[in-house]
Design an enzyme around this catalytic site. Structure first.
Site, PDB file in Angstrom:
ATOM      1  N   LYS A 141       0.830  -1.204   0.000  1.00  0.00           N
ATOM      2  CA  LYS A 141       0.000   0.000   0.000  1.00  0.00           C
ATOM      3  C   LYS A 141       0.866   1.257   0.000  1.00  0.00           C
ATOM      4  CE  LYS A 141      -3.624   2.473   2.496  1.00  0.00           C
ATOM      5  NZ  LYS A 141      -4.703   2.385   3.501  1.00  0.00           N
ATOM      6  N   HIS A 277      -6.809 -32.081 -32.044  1.00  0.00           N
ATOM      7  CA  HIS A 277      -7.805 -31.051 -31.743  1.00  0.00           C
ATOM      8  C   HIS A 277      -8.703 -31.465 -30.575  1.00  0.00           C
ATOM      9  CE1 HIS A 277      -6.575 -28.548 -35.041  1.00  0.00           C
ATOM     10  NE2 HIS A 277      -6.708 -29.553 -35.885  1.00  0.00           N
TER      11      HIS A 277
END
Length: 525
Positions: A141, A277
């Site tokens: 922070k 695939h």
């Protein structure tokens, strides 16, 4: 205008992972930084000859409650959170004898490792860090003034910044971003663990986290971005894999490899799965991997070109030689013999992944899929049908050999996109129909591909002649059943559950074939 670098005059080092700690401490000391530390970190630094001040000496407050409280005091958090650019903050810090802390280096108690070790609930809870995340978040922070390090991977960059005179704001902000991701992932692990302890697979708030592995060249298509993330689970597979050789893996490579490896893990006998695939195009179990490869390739040699191959045994040289005879994108295996590595080394672009183990197909877990505005979560399909689960619904019961093939085919169906119809014979697929809107079309496509494969092999009749057929879900009409009979199937396995089940059973009896119901379907979308 050149941005000023901020020096580090005082640093607090308190880490569980001591990797790189001594080098970092020496670099800080060399630049005149006062070192504060606790417990094992302080001891390691002192043993390396560095001067260290205990946090309790710095704060004037002793560690209490068996070390649960040692940094949760104003002298620490005030030193981290105080803004250097606000006179009011500086006045209050001076009034309360709070010295600024310019760098915090923390990595948290090893909660995930403790859980993975099989430790009891009490030990797991004791390894939930409290003071560490508080310092990390406070430092992040106040990153305008404070550096926060949460990983040994960051130490080299910080040392370079020290040598340049201090850290830049952009550097501190990047460290802050990493710090918040670190605490978010930590809390996510803990929240999932608590949910598991309560037996709640789908809690009210579901948190997911992952650590980025490789950035990929692109996603499914070149205009998409992609990366691989590890979720911290112990499931063998892509996350545990070591790439021995070959080009960098793509998004599609990884997706297909995962599909192949999860499928091959279903079988106990030496088995091979070929995927193209995301769908299997050949699956076989046999006495050896080499025999399984030959049988799997026979199902659809055209689709196998450029495919992904998974095996469930240590890869041997004979099988490696067979596989490398055609163009293959990836081979994934639990391990490989040295002779197999030598064979594959000649194929420089072929990727070889060794995972160190097989995933348990029966293990519970969570599967997640994104949708617009959120995601869907479900338990993974760990369903496993045995002969005892089957119900014979026709006048003719399957023979022993047919029963083995029926169970094999249904296990394959679990890994084929819906609608799925699979033909199998002698422990190998001989036709696979995947991803169609109509189950009849899946049955017909599988039969056509089987006929094509037979023709390419110079055989006189389709491979499906005398086969068994599996459907991942029930046949809604008799036409699907009639299609597999027309293809040459002599036994069928399907979930059952349609309002027209009796019509389908009657069609099977009319054709003189055997059919069993599983009571479990395997949709895969």
């Amino acid at each position: 205008m050149t941005e000023n670098r901020i020096p580090v005059r005082r640093a607090l080092l308190s880490v569980s992972d001591k990797a790189g700690l001594i080098e970092l401490g020496r670099a800080l000391a060399a630049h005149g930084t006062e070192l504060l530390s606790t417990g094992g970190s302080a001891r390691a630094l002192r043993e390396a000859g560095l001067t260290v001040k205990d946090v309790s000496e710095h704060t004037g407050f002793p560690e209490i409650l068996d070390g649960r409280v040692k940094t949760l005091v104003p002298q620490v958090h005030g030193g981290i959170l105080g803004r250097r650019d606000l006179a009011s903050h500086q006045e209050q810090m001076a009034q309360h004898n709070i010295a600024p802390i310019d760098l915090v280096c923390v990595n948290l108690y090893p909660f995930a490792a403790t859980v993975a070790s099989g430790a009891g609930v009490e030990d797991c809870i004791e390894n939930i860090d409290i003071g560490g995340p508080a310092m990390v978040r406070a430092s992040a922070k106040n990153h305008d003034h404070v550096v926060i390090l949460t990983s040994p991977d960051q130490y080299a960059g910080l040392i370079s910044a020290l040598e340049a005179g201090g850290t830049l704001h952009a550097e501190r902000r990047a460290y802050a971003a990493a710090a918040y991701a670190h605490t978010a992932a930590y809390d996510s692990m803990i929240s999932r663990w608590f949910a598991q302890q309560a037996g709640d697979l789908l809690p009210q708030t579901l948190t997911l986290s992952g650590t980025r592995g490789d950035l990929l060249r692109y996603g499914e298509n070149p205009h998409q971005q992609a990366a691989f993330y590890r979720d911290g689970s112990m499931r063998p597979g892509l996350a545990s894999a070591r790439q021995v050789q070959g080009k960098a893996l793509s998004y599609n490579n990884l997706n297909d490899t995962d599909a192949a490896f999860e499928a091959v893990a279903e079988f106990s006998a030496p088995s091979v799965v070929i995927v193209k695939h995301a769908n299997p195009c050949g699956v076989a179990s046999a006495a050896t991997l080499e025999d399984a490869w030959v049988a799997a390739l026979r199902c659809d040699p055209v689709s196998a070109f450029g495919g992904i191959v998974a095996v469930n045994r240590t890869l041997d040289a004979a099988t490696a030689k067979r596989i490398s005879a055609i163009f293959t994108e990836v081979i994934v295996a639990p391990d490989a013999e040295p002779e197999a590595l030598e064979v594959l080394a000649a194929k420089k672009n072929l990727r070889l992944l060794l995972t160190g183990g097989l995933p348990d197909p029966k293990a519970e877990g969570l599967a997640v899929k994104t949708v617009a505005g959120g995601f869907l979560a479900q338990s993974r399909d760990a369903g496993h049908v045995t002969e005892a689960d089957l119900k014979v619904v026709t006048k003719r019961a399957p023979t022993e050999a047919e029963m083995r093939d029926l169970l094999f085919a249904f296990r394959v169906a679990k890994h084929v996109k819906s609608n799925a119809v699979i033909y199998a014979k002698d422990g190998a697929t001989v036709g696979i129909g995947a991803g169609q809107m109509s189950r009849v079309d899946s049955a017909r496509i599988a039969a056509r591909k089987s006929a094509d494969a037979a023709e390419a092999a110079g055989e006189q009749e389709p491979l499906t002649t005398g086969s068994v057929a599996a459907s991942d879900a029930f046949f809604p009409f008799a036409d699907g059943l009639e299609s597999v009979v027309a293809a040459g199937a002599v036994a069928v396995i399907q979930p059952g559950g349609s309002i027209r089940d009796q019509d389908v059973i009657d069609a099977a009896d009319k054709a003189g074939i055997a059919m069993v119901f599983t009571g479990m379907r395997h949709f895969r979308h």
